[in-house]
Write a protein that holds these residues in place. Sequence first.
Motif, PDB file in Angstrom:
ATOM      1  N   SER A   1       0.852  -1.193   0.000  1.00 31.42           N
ATOM      2  CA  SER A   1       0.000   0.000   0.000  1.00 31.42           C
ATOM      3  C   SER A   1       0.884   1.237   0.000  1.00 31.42           C
ATOM      4  O   SER A   1       2.020   1.205   0.467  1.00 31.42           O
ATOM      5  CB  SER A   1      -0.929   0.030   1.223  1.00 31.42           C
TER       6      SER A   1
ATOM      7  N   THR B   1      -2.248   2.590   6.314  1.00 29.89           N
ATOM      8  CA  THR B   1      -0.853   2.428   5.902  1.00 29.89           C
ATOM      9  C   THR B   1       0.113   2.732   7.035  1.00 29.89           C
ATOM     10  O   THR B   1       1.087   2.005   7.238  1.00 29.89           O
ATOM     11  CB  THR B   1      -0.545   3.327   4.685  1.00 29.89           C
TER      12      THR B   1
ATOM     13  N   ARG C   1       3.950   0.798   2.523  1.00 27.94           N
ATOM     14  CA  ARG C   1       4.056  -0.499   3.183  1.00 27.94           C
ATOM     15  C   ARG C   1       4.438  -1.523   2.136  1.00 27.94           C
ATOM     16  O   ARG C   1       3.819  -1.604   1.073  1.00 27.94           O
ATOM     17  CB  ARG C   1       2.730  -0.906   3.820  1.00 27.94           C
TER      18      ARG C   1
END
Length: 401
Positions: free
Chosen positions: A105, A142, A231
């Motif tokens: 993400s 996130t 991420r």
Amino acid sequence: MTGPFEALPSPARLGPRDVLVVGLSGLRGRKLRAALSALGIAIGVAAMVAVVGIGTSSQAELEQRIAKLGTNLLTVAPGSSFSGGQVDLPVDADAMVRRIGPVESATATGATKAAVRRNDRIDAKITGGIQVAAAREDLLATVGGQLRSGRFLDPATSGYPTAVLGAKAADRLGVDAPGRQVWLGDQWFTVIGILDPVPLAPELDTSALVGWQAATRYLGFDGHPTTVYTRTADSAVEQVRDVLAPTVNPKSPNEVRVSRPSDALAAQLAAKDTFNALLLGLGAVALLVGGVGVANTMVIAVLERRQEIGLRRALGAHRGQIRTQFLTEAVTLSGLGGIAGAVLGGAATYAYAAAKDWPFSIPAGALAAAVGASALVGAIAGLYPAGRAARLTPTEALAVG
């Protein structure tokens, strides 16, 4: 051989149980002095155990936080150009990052030039260190953030004058619940949520977050993100870190800064280790001071018990047995102090960890080492008094008093 030349019997040997009984008898006869001497050892050991225990409990708590927050968060921010000028990230920087294979993400925030105030009558220069930033709707997922109250920005609210306050921003603005209004730029925004502190993105704690569309419509936001949060898969963190800058700015990757927020938490672990080593040294000094007290106690005991020593020598005790007796007293005295200190240090650690809501953690090896160190200090402290007692002849000892 018989008659006047018959051999004398061999001197009796002291077994381990006999050594302990003889050693404890000397301590029982001087309970107050023994207790005070053991107290010095106990304080030193308690200080060492507490330092180690509090340090390991703190580290365990920090390691839990790191494990919970994850070490796979990377941030991208604009650096400086070769001439030192300001550099902007591309408008679609987070979308570009999401195209990297291992990236799970990516989201972004963008700083605005709007001032934040409690109301429109406060000077615009008084911002309280709070910044207004545009935020994507998937920001919290996130960065691992949590809401203290209210709701976060979503498609229904991100286009309207609504805001979510970071923990410190809410405190500084005096906002304790959603529904209040704050003055951002030159109009009112309704607070719809308040965040808990975000360990991996502390800059959000002092931010007022508004929707991306709302920031463009009401605050003159130019659409360029100032931080991209990424991420990625745990196994590919370093590989993604290497390609983030070229992905965001292929022409000038040197103008992009990439960082790993969990590195700051890891640095805290290293700093705690250094600080604990310093405190552990102070505890060792206290233990040595306690050893001096034990040595002083044993020297006085030798002076007071010269007749006892002389009598035992006259009855056949040899120098080794006298030395063992007083050395056992010193080691027993220090060992008891060490055990008491380990208990006190463990109790102090438990109380402190409970007050801080940390996991209680003391290495078993540290407890054993602390008690062992106290016994070793006692042995060293008792060497001189024990040797002095052993050197006394029956005639010298019995001639006193």
